[in-house]
Design an enzyme around this catalytic site. Structure first.
Site, PDB file in Angstrom:
ATOM      1  N   LYS A  74       3.819  44.026  11.890  1.00  0.00           N
ATOM      2  CA  LYS A  74       2.533  43.836  12.574  1.00  0.00           C
ATOM      3  C   LYS A  74       2.808  42.847  13.695  1.00  0.00           C
ATOM      4  CE  LYS A  74      -0.847  41.757  13.255  1.00  0.00           C
ATOM      5  NZ  LYS A  74      -1.153  41.234  14.604  1.00  0.00           N
ATOM      6  N   GLU A  99       7.927  30.648   9.282  1.00  0.00           N
ATOM      7  CA  GLU A  99       8.409  29.855  10.427  1.00  0.00           C
ATOM      8  C   GLU A  99       7.164  29.468  11.225  1.00  0.00           C
ATOM      9  OE1 GLU A  99      11.506  32.258  12.273  1.00  0.00           O
ATOM     10  OE2 GLU A  99      12.887  31.719  10.676  1.00  0.00           O
ATOM     11  N   CYS A 146       8.112  27.403  20.000  1.00  0.00           N
ATOM     12  CA  CYS A 146       7.872  26.607  18.797  1.00  0.00           C
ATOM     13  C   CYS A 146       8.793  25.400  18.734  1.00  0.00           C
ATOM     14  CB  CYS A 146       8.082  27.473  17.565  1.00  0.00           C
ATOM     15  SG  CYS A 146       9.730  28.186  17.501  1.00  0.00           S
ATOM     16  N   GLU A 169      -0.314  20.326  17.740  1.00  0.00           N
ATOM     17  CA  GLU A 169       0.451  21.281  18.552  1.00  0.00           C
ATOM     18  C   GLU A 169      -0.469  21.879  19.618  1.00  0.00           C
ATOM     19  OE1 GLU A 169       1.499  25.232  16.999  1.00  0.00           O
ATOM     20  OE2 GLU A 169       3.550  24.859  17.643  1.00  0.00           O
TER      21      GLU A 169
HETATM   22  N1  LIG Z   1       8.757  28.082  13.532  1.00  0.00           N
HETATM   23  C1  LIG Z   1       9.078  29.083  14.329  1.00  0.00           C
HETATM   24  O1  LIG Z   1      10.174  29.634  14.276  1.00  0.00           O
HETATM   25  C2  LIG Z   1       8.062  29.598  15.326  1.00  0.00           C
HETATM   26  C3  LIG Z   1       8.497  30.453  16.338  1.00  0.00           C
HETATM   27  C4  LIG Z   1       7.579  30.912  17.277  1.00  0.00           C
HETATM   28  C5  LIG Z   1       6.243  30.541  17.200  1.00  0.00           C
HETATM   29  N2  LIG Z   1       5.848  29.710  16.216  1.00  0.00           N
HETATM   30  C6  LIG Z   1       4.444  29.286  16.149  1.00  0.00           C
HETATM   31  O2  LIG Z   1       3.593  30.375  16.424  1.00  0.00           O
HETATM   32  C7  LIG Z   1       2.381  29.932  17.014  1.00  0.00           C
HETATM   33  C8  LIG Z   1       2.078  30.780  18.228  1.00  0.00           C
HETATM   34  O3  LIG Z   1       2.016  32.123  17.879  1.00  0.00           O
HETATM   35  P1  LIG Z   1       0.635  32.879  17.566  1.00  0.00           P
HETATM   36  O4  LIG Z   1      -0.481  32.209  18.315  1.00  0.00           O
HETATM   37  O5  LIG Z   1       0.877  34.327  17.753  1.00  0.00           O
HETATM   38  O6  LIG Z   1       0.422  32.580  16.025  1.00  0.00           O
HETATM   39  P2  LIG Z   1      -0.690  33.181  15.065  1.00  0.00           P
HETATM   40  O7  LIG Z   1      -0.492  32.527  13.758  1.00  0.00           O
HETATM   41  O8  LIG Z   1      -2.036  33.109  15.696  1.00  0.00           O
HETATM   42  O9  LIG Z   1      -0.358  34.728  14.986  1.00  0.00           O
HETATM   43  C9  LIG Z   1       0.902  35.192  14.549  1.00  0.00           C
HETATM   44  C10 LIG Z   1       0.730  36.567  13.945  1.00  0.00           C
HETATM   45  O10 LIG Z   1      -0.059  36.472  12.761  1.00  0.00           O
HETATM   46  C11 LIG Z   1      -1.098  37.422  12.815  1.00  0.00           C
HETATM   47  N3  LIG Z   1      -2.227  36.910  12.036  1.00  0.00           N
HETATM   48  C12 LIG Z   1      -3.195  36.046  12.430  1.00  0.00           C
HETATM   49  N4  LIG Z   1      -4.074  35.823  11.422  1.00  0.00           N
HETATM   50  C13 LIG Z   1      -3.640  36.550  10.360  1.00  0.00           C
HETATM   51  C14 LIG Z   1      -4.125  36.746   9.030  1.00  0.00           C
HETATM   52  N5  LIG Z   1      -5.217  36.144   8.602  1.00  0.00           N
HETATM   53  N6  LIG Z   1      -3.418  37.563   8.227  1.00  0.00           N
HETATM   54  C15 LIG Z   1      -2.299  38.175   8.643  1.00  0.00           C
HETATM   55  N7  LIG Z   1      -1.806  38.054   9.887  1.00  0.00           N
HETATM   56  C16 LIG Z   1      -2.459  37.236  10.751  1.00  0.00           C
HETATM   57  C17 LIG Z   1      -1.386  37.567  14.302  1.00  0.00           C
HETATM   58  O11 LIG Z   1      -2.086  38.758  14.569  1.00  0.00           O
HETATM   59  C18 LIG Z   1       0.036  37.573  14.856  1.00  0.00           C
HETATM   60  O12 LIG Z   1       0.649  38.826  14.707  1.00  0.00           O
HETATM   61  C19 LIG Z   1       2.613  28.479  17.315  1.00  0.00           C
HETATM   62  O13 LIG Z   1       2.006  27.708  16.320  1.00  0.00           O
HETATM   63  C20 LIG Z   1       4.119  28.331  17.224  1.00  0.00           C
HETATM   64  O14 LIG Z   1       4.582  27.047  16.936  1.00  0.00           O
HETATM   65  C21 LIG Z   1       6.721  29.234  15.276  1.00  0.00           C
HETATM   66  O1  LIG Z   2       9.333  29.904  19.806  1.00  0.00           O
HETATM   67  C1  LIG Z   2      10.182  29.855  18.977  1.00  0.00           C
HETATM   68  C2  LIG Z   2      11.493  30.311  19.166  1.00  0.00           C
HETATM   69  C3  LIG Z   2      12.211  30.624  18.082  1.00  0.00           C
HETATM   70  C4  LIG Z   2      13.529  31.058  18.215  1.00  0.00           C
HETATM   71  C5  LIG Z   2      14.167  31.699  17.209  1.00  0.00           C
HETATM   72  O2  LIG Z   2      13.587  32.052  16.092  1.00  0.00           O
HETATM   73  C6  LIG Z   2      15.559  32.031  17.330  1.00  0.00           C
HETATM   74  O3  LIG Z   2      16.208  31.623  18.303  1.00  0.00           O
HETATM   75  O4  LIG Z   2      16.047  32.686  16.426  1.00  0.00           O
END
Ligand SMILES: NC(=O)c1ccc[n+]([C@@H]2O[C@H](COP(=O)([O-])OP(=O)(O)OC[C@H]3O[C@@H](n4cnc5c(N)ncnc54)[C@H](O)[C@@H]3O)[C@@H](O)[C@H]2O)c1
Ligand SMILES: O=C/C=C/C=C(\O)C(=O)O
Length: 486
Positions: free
Chosen positions: A178, A254, A288, A390
């Site tokens: 998804k 993550e 992230c 964040e």
């Molecule tokens: N730790 C890491 O490796 C990493 C990497 C990239 C991004 N991030 C984090 O991601 C965030 C940004 O991405 P985003 O805004 O897309 O995140 P998000 O949590 O809003 O959405 C991520 C995914 O989850 C889905 N989703 C949302 N609510 C849901 C629910 N109730 N049930 C199931 N699925 C659901 C969304 O549709 C999307 O596909 C930031 O907080 C960032 O730090 C973390």
């Molecule tokens: O925004 C987050 C970036 C994450 C990067 C990775 O998960 C990766 O380099 O494997």
């Protein structure tokens, strides 16, 4: 207009409900495609296809057969590099220079690396004595977990999705993905590549839609998914974890961060400025691993702030097709509202706005894009929400420190623990501080330098579990111990 459909059991299918939503290009606000929104019916079909494919030939192939196909998937991405690049830039607005160096190559590498890795994983074995003197032999074997639900975000759509799909498939699982509603296109394109590479139908399935009360929730609530791997916000991670608790399904999470950069007076200033600029502003700050808190030793504070300001002001704001641009828009106007609310909060709390703080003037054809200025603040209190929450935008707060202990304490003061970047030429200090910082990933004199064999993940509220290298293989397999009495 292009229609983006689900990819279920090897075919592109629309939603029977007829529900669809707009995919908006955040650089200019124009609708670039219509995306079908999955209801329970499509999610059920995708999970059923994945379950049937899990019982089929995929997991029974030899590792060589399976990895050969995964290499073809990587080659297929590279062969259609330009299409993937165009799609990713249109969905995210990010500069082509960034997507062509990071997003698309990593999309291909994620298949190659895990295909190669799976061939070289040793099994554990323990011989043990028994009372009758014959002994026994224990050995471990790994088996795929089953149907994996993959839920991915919008900031590096292809990279972060394949980072999970690559190892999941290498281990013999099947997946239902998804992708983020903001960035559906490359996930759909990958369906075509999978098919052409010879991945059996049903092994890779995609359902489009939103999170709550939509495809994301329907997938996590589906009882026939064996485990979930998720990248996204911490709050969403909590929701998914709750859904996964039903049926005791495993999760790999993550999540978000509020990462600290620590700059010591003994750093190489040129390197620290270049690296911090990237870590704050790359991908319009939507990384992230990015730095939103910068702690700088007091004796070099003024110089660092003025040089980072000069660097921020030299960024070239523009759309993906502008080759000189290295700074794109945010993902959406909705996300811009969130980022701008923190820009306002910083002003309300009396921050010194070193640079930025608003919306840049853009030409008329880009006026509806989600543009925002690169922004630097100083002077906020440590407990300001701008410093503790964040933002996920192109901004940072810089604060001076007086001792190494104080810097470590500040870095560790929040409930997040994803990544940190330390800038020092003193190797002993680098080791000492790196070991004390509470984060899953610490870079010294670099940032976002990735060896895919290493562990990747966050501590505290930044995640659960580690992926990368053998750690991915651990999550995507069940380890079974077989004890043979000799
Ligand atoms: N730790 C890491 O490796 C990493 C990497 C990239 C991004 N991030 C984090 O991601 C965030 C940004 O991405 P985003 O805004 O897309 O995140 P998000 O949590 O809003 O959405 C991520 C995914 O989850 C889905 N989703 C949302 N609510 C849901 C629910 N109730 N049930 C199931 N699925 C659901 C969304 O549709 C999307 O596909 C930031 O907080 C960032 O730090 C973390
Ligand atoms: O925004 C987050 C970036 C994450 C990067 C990775 O998960 C990766 O380099 O494997």
């Amino acid at each position: 207009m292009k229609d983006i459909k689900h990819f279920i059991d090897g075919e592109f299918v629309g939603s029977t409900s007829g529900k669809a939503f707009d995919n908006v290009n955040p650089a200019n606000g124009q609708v670039s495609s219509r995306v079908h929104e999955a209801g329970r019916e499509e999610v059920n079909a995708a999970v059923a296809a994945a379950r049937a494919a899990f019982k089929g030939p995929w997991r029974r192939m030899t590792v060589d057969q399976r990895t050969e196909i995964l290499h073809k998937v990587a080659d297929g991405i590279n062969a259609r590099f330009e299409e993937f690049l165009e799609a990713e830039c249109q969905d995210t607005g990010k500069p082509r220079s960034l997507a062509s160096h990071i997003d698309i190559p990593r999309g291909a590498a994620n298949f190659k690396v895990f295909a190669d890795l799976i061939k070289n994983v040793p099994a554990e074995s323990f011989e043990m004595p028994t009372p009758d003197g014959t002994g026994a032999l224990n050995y471990g074997i790994r088996r795929p977990k089953g149907v994996i639900g993959v839920i991915s975000p919008w900031n590096f759509p292809l990279l972060l999705m394949t980072w999970k799909v690559g190892p999941a498939l290498a281990c013999g699982n099947t997946v239902v993905v998804k992708p983020s509603e903001e960035t559906p296109t490359t996930t759909a394109l990958l369906g075509e590549v999978m098919k052409a590479a010879g991945v059996p139908d049903g092994v890779y399935n995609v359902v489009h839609g939103f999170g709550g009360n939509s495809a994301g929730a329907f997938l996590t609530e589906h009882p026939d998914v064996d485990a979930f791997t998720f990248t996204g916000e911490t709050g969403t991670g909590e929701t998914i974890m709750k859904a996964a608790a039903k049926g005791v399904r495993q999760v790999s999470l993550e999540l978000g961060g509020k990462n600290a950069g620590i700059v010591f007076a003994d750093c190489d200033m040129d390197k620290a400025i270049e690296g911090t600029l990237r870590s704050v502003f790359a991908n319009c700050g939507q990384v992230c691993l990015g730095t939103e808190r910068v702690y700088v030793e007091r004796s070099i504070f003024d110089e660092f702030v003025s040089r980072l300001k000069a660097g921020a002001e030299s960024l070239v704001i523009g759309p993906p097709d502008d080759e000189t641009s290295n700074f794109g828009p945010l993902i959406s106007l909705k996300h811009r509202e969130k980022v701008l609310s923190y820009y306002q909060k910083a002003r309300d709390e009396g921050a010194t706005v070193v640079t930025g703080g608003g919306v840049p003037d853009m030409p008329a054809e880009l006026a509806h894009g989600a543009w925002v200025q690169p922004t630097i603040w100083t002077g906020l209190k440590d407990d300001s929400p701008v410093v503790t929450e964040e933002i996920f935008g192109p901004c940072c707060h810089i604060r001076p420190f007086d001792s190494e202990a104080e810097a470590v304490e500040l870095a560790n003061s929040l409930p997040y623990g994803l990544a940190s970047a330390i800038w020092t030429e003193n190797v002993t200090r680098a080791h000492r501080v790196a070991a004390q910082v509470e984060a899953g990933i610490v870079w010294v004199n670099s940032w976002f330098l990735r060896d895919l064999r290493t562990s990747f993940g966050g501590s505290k509220q930044s995640g659960i579990g580690r992926e990368g290298g053998v750690h991915s293989l651990e999550f995507y397999t069940e380890l079974k111990n077989i004890c043979i009495k000799l």
